[in-house]
Write a protein that holds these residues in place. Structure first.
Motif, mmCIF file in Angstrom:
data_model
loop_
_atom_site.group_PDB
_atom_site.id
_atom_site.type_symbol
_atom_site.label_atom_id
_atom_site.label_comp_id
_atom_site.label_asym_id
_atom_site.label_seq_id
_atom_site.Cartn_x
_atom_site.Cartn_y
_atom_site.Cartn_z
ATOM 1 N N LYS A 16 0.833 -1.204 0.000
ATOM 2 C CA LYS A 16 0.000 0.000 0.000
ATOM 3 C C LYS A 16 0.864 1.249 0.000
ATOM 4 N N PHE A 17 1.948 1.232 0.763
ATOM 5 C CA PHE A 17 2.849 2.378 0.860
ATOM 6 C C PHE A 17 3.454 2.707 -0.504
ATOM 7 N N VAL A 18 4.003 1.698 -1.172
ATOM 8 C CA VAL A 18 4.638 1.906 -2.478
ATOM 9 C C VAL A 18 3.593 2.258 -3.536
ATOM 10 N N SER A 19 2.467 1.565 -3.521
ATOM 11 C CA SER A 19 1.412 1.814 -4.506
ATOM 12 C C SER A 19 0.877 3.231 -4.398
ATOM 13 N N ALA A 20 0.722 3.739 -3.180
ATOM 14 C CA ALA A 20 0.202 5.091 -2.983
ATOM 15 C C ALA A 20 1.156 6.132 -3.560
ATOM 16 N N LEU A 279 -11.404 20.888 -10.331
ATOM 17 C CA LEU A 279 -10.999 20.122 -11.512
ATOM 18 C C LEU A 279 -9.737 19.324 -11.219
ATOM 19 N N ARG A 280 -8.824 19.964 -10.485
ATOM 20 C CA ARG A 280 -7.575 19.292 -10.174
ATOM 21 C C ARG A 280 -7.784 18.192 -9.145
ATOM 22 N N LEU A 281 -8.448 18.507 -8.021
ATOM 23 C CA LEU A 281 -8.638 17.512 -6.972
ATOM 24 C C LEU A 281 -9.562 16.389 -7.423
ATOM 25 N N GLY A 282 -10.610 16.760 -8.171
ATOM 26 C CA GLY A 282 -11.529 15.730 -8.653
ATOM 27 C C GLY A 282 -10.845 14.760 -9.595
ATOM 28 N N SER A 283 -10.142 15.314 -10.589
ATOM 29 C CA SER A 283 -9.455 14.454 -11.551
ATOM 30 C C SER A 283 -8.284 13.736 -10.885
ATOM 31 N N TRP A 284 -7.582 14.450 -9.968
ATOM 32 C CA TRP A 284 -6.450 13.836 -9.267
ATOM 33 C C TRP A 284 -6.921 12.637 -8.462
ATOM 34 N N ASN A 285 -8.037 12.786 -7.754
ATOM 35 C CA ASN A 285 -8.562 11.689 -6.949
ATOM 36 C C ASN A 285 -8.970 10.499 -7.800
ATOM 37 N N VAL A 286 -9.619 10.768 -8.927
ATOM 38 C CA VAL A 286 -10.041 9.680 -9.809
ATOM 39 C C VAL A 286 -8.828 8.907 -10.307
ATOM 40 N N VAL A 287 -7.829 9.640 -10.845
ATOM 41 C CA VAL A 287 -6.628 8.971 -11.372
ATOM 42 C C VAL A 287 -5.877 8.254 -10.251
ATOM 43 N N MET A 288 -5.736 8.938 -9.102
ATOM 44 C CA MET A 288 -4.949 8.376 -8.015
ATOM 45 C C MET A 288 -5.592 7.116 -7.438
ATOM 46 N N PHE A 289 -6.875 7.182 -7.075
ATOM 47 C CA PHE A 289 -7.507 6.036 -6.426
ATOM 48 C C PHE A 289 -7.662 4.852 -7.371
ATOM 49 N N VAL A 290 -8.007 5.118 -8.623
ATOM 50 C CA VAL A 290 -8.103 4.020 -9.595
ATOM 51 C C VAL A 290 -6.727 3.385 -9.792
ATOM 52 N N SER A 291 -5.685 4.223 -9.936
ATOM 53 C CA SER A 291 -4.327 3.699 -10.087
ATOM 54 C C SER A 291 -3.888 2.960 -8.828
ATOM 55 N N TYR A 292 -4.208 3.523 -7.677
ATOM 56 C CA TYR A 292 -3.828 2.939 -6.386
ATOM 57 C C TYR A 292 -4.413 1.539 -6.222
ATOM 58 N N GLU A 293 -5.694 1.402 -6.520
ATOM 59 C CA GLU A 293 -6.349 0.092 -6.387
ATOM 60 C C GLU A 293 -5.736 -0.921 -7.349
ATOM 61 N N GLN A 294 -5.488 -0.491 -8.590
ATOM 62 C CA GLN A 294 -4.958 -1.407 -9.593
ATOM 63 C C GLN A 294 -3.495 -1.765 -9.313
ATOM 64 N N GLN A 296 -2.047 -1.893 -6.349
ATOM 65 C CA GLN A 296 -2.032 -2.839 -5.236
ATOM 66 C C GLN A 296 -2.286 -4.260 -5.730
ATOM 67 N N ARG A 297 -3.300 -4.391 -6.559
ATOM 68 C CA ARG A 297 -3.675 -5.720 -7.054
ATOM 69 C C ARG A 297 -2.597 -6.301 -7.957
ATOM 70 N N ALA A 298 -2.019 -5.444 -8.802
ATOM 71 C CA ALA A 298 -0.951 -5.920 -9.699
ATOM 72 C C ALA A 298 0.268 -6.376 -8.904
ATOM 73 N N MET A 299 0.623 -5.622 -7.866
ATOM 74 C CA MET A 299 1.789 -5.977 -7.054
ATOM 75 C C MET A 299 1.549 -7.265 -6.270
ATOM 76 N N MET A 300 0.319 -7.470 -5.808
ATOM 77 C CA MET A 300 0.009 -8.698 -5.083
ATOM 78 C C MET A 300 0.012 -9.912 -6.019
ATOM 79 N N LEU A 301 -0.464 -9.710 -7.252
ATOM 80 C CA LEU A 301 -0.454 -10.797 -8.224
ATOM 81 C C LEU A 301 0.970 -11.147 -8.659
#
Length: 305
Positions: A16-20, A279-294, A296-301
């Motif tokens: 989680k630390f590295v993925s974030a 616009l920045r925080l909304g788009s930043w959150n979308v990109v960040m959280f979607v990337s963060y979730e993916q 994490q899953r990629a690193m675990m796989l």
């Protein structure tokens, strides 16, 4: 496109630390011009009382971006990017990557669900710790974003490393931590607005079985988190930006910066640059959280069985 499925084994704290940190960098690369536009709008007309119409250089998000490209070139949109990426590798890793671990630490043993107070406390904790560690990178980033309009001879710093050295030499080590208190307040609020809102929205969507744990669910939760964070954090963000960009002695402290802003622009000044902030925080959150979730899953796989 639903992305990778959740792993059978939950991601570790290290993953989680590295993925974030990586997700924060990806989000910054995608949204940095909006952040620069926000900074320019927030400092516009600073310490000019009363402000005149002729002093306004930027009008709106698109106007600010087009003016910067026309007068300074495309590279100006990414002025301070190096410091921004350095900031995310330390800042996002702590405040986002450690959120779940701190939340578990604060959750009473035997509790079936994590309460709102526990989530808020965890968000405030990781946000404050992240600021304490990453503040110098934020100061340098803001200075570069704010001074991009100056000529090469008038610019304060020749590069990122020179900025750290010059600030430490001219303003002391404390200069690198300029605006720490308003930044702690801002990021404690933003962390709660982002992480707690995302946490609650995602949990609610999954519990109600409205969505599966996939990219669309992460997108909706992240968009809501970005809006909530912008609404509650914009006033502190404006003060933080102005105080960080101020010359030595311009303001006695963050409170005097706030009072000067209110005298100059009134309460509306606390929401200067709100649209680019959202616009920045909304788009930043979308990109960040979607990337963060993916991530994490990629690193675990990718971990050996």
């Amino acid at each position: 496109m639903v992305g990778l499925k959740p792993p059978e084994v939950p991601p570790t704290a290290a993953v989680k630390f590295v993925s974030a940190g990586m997700a924060g960098c990806i989000a910054d690369l995608c949204t940095f011009p909006l952040d620069t536009a926000k900074v320019r709008l927030q400092i516009q007309g600073e310490v000019r009382i009363p402000r005149t119409i002729s002093s306004v250089e930027y009008r709106g998000v698109l106007g600010t971006l087009s003016t910067m490209v026309r007068t300074e070139g495309v590279r100006s949109l990414y002025s301070g990017l190096v410091a921004g990426l350095q900031r995310q590798m330390s800042f996002a890793s702590i405040r986002i990557g450690l959120y779940d671990s701190v939340k578990q630490l604060y959750t009473p043993k035997g509790a079936e669900n994590t309460g709102m107070a526990t989530r808020l406390l965890a968000g405030c904790t990781t946000g404050a710790v992240a600021v304490a560690c990453a503040q110098p990178t934020d100061v340098v980033k803001v200075r570069f974003q704010a001074s991009g309009a100056l000529s090469d001879g008038a610019r304060r710093y020749s590069g990122t490393v020179d900025a750290y050295r010059t600030i430490a030499r001219e303003e002391g080590i404390r200069g690198l931590w300029r605006g720490t208190l308003p930044n702690i307040a801002r990021n404690a609020i933003i962390n709660c607005g982002e992480l707690v809102t995302y946490d609650l929205l995602k949990d609610a969507l999954l519990r109600a079985q409205l969505m599966a744990d996939n990219v669309p669910c992460h997108f909706v939760a992240a968009f809501g988190a970005g809006f909530c964070a912008t609404v509650v954090a914009s006033p502190v963000d404006v003060v933080k930006t102005r105080y960080m960009n101020a010359s030595p002695g311009q303001y006695r402290n963050a409170l005097s910066c706030l009072l000067a802003l209110l005298m100059q622009d009134g309460p509306a000044g606390l929401y200067k640059g709100f649209i680019p902030s959202f616009l920045r925080l909304g788009s930043w959150n979308v990109v960040m959280f979607v990337s963060y979730e993916q991530l994490q899953r990629a690193m675990m796989l990718a971990r050996p069985a």
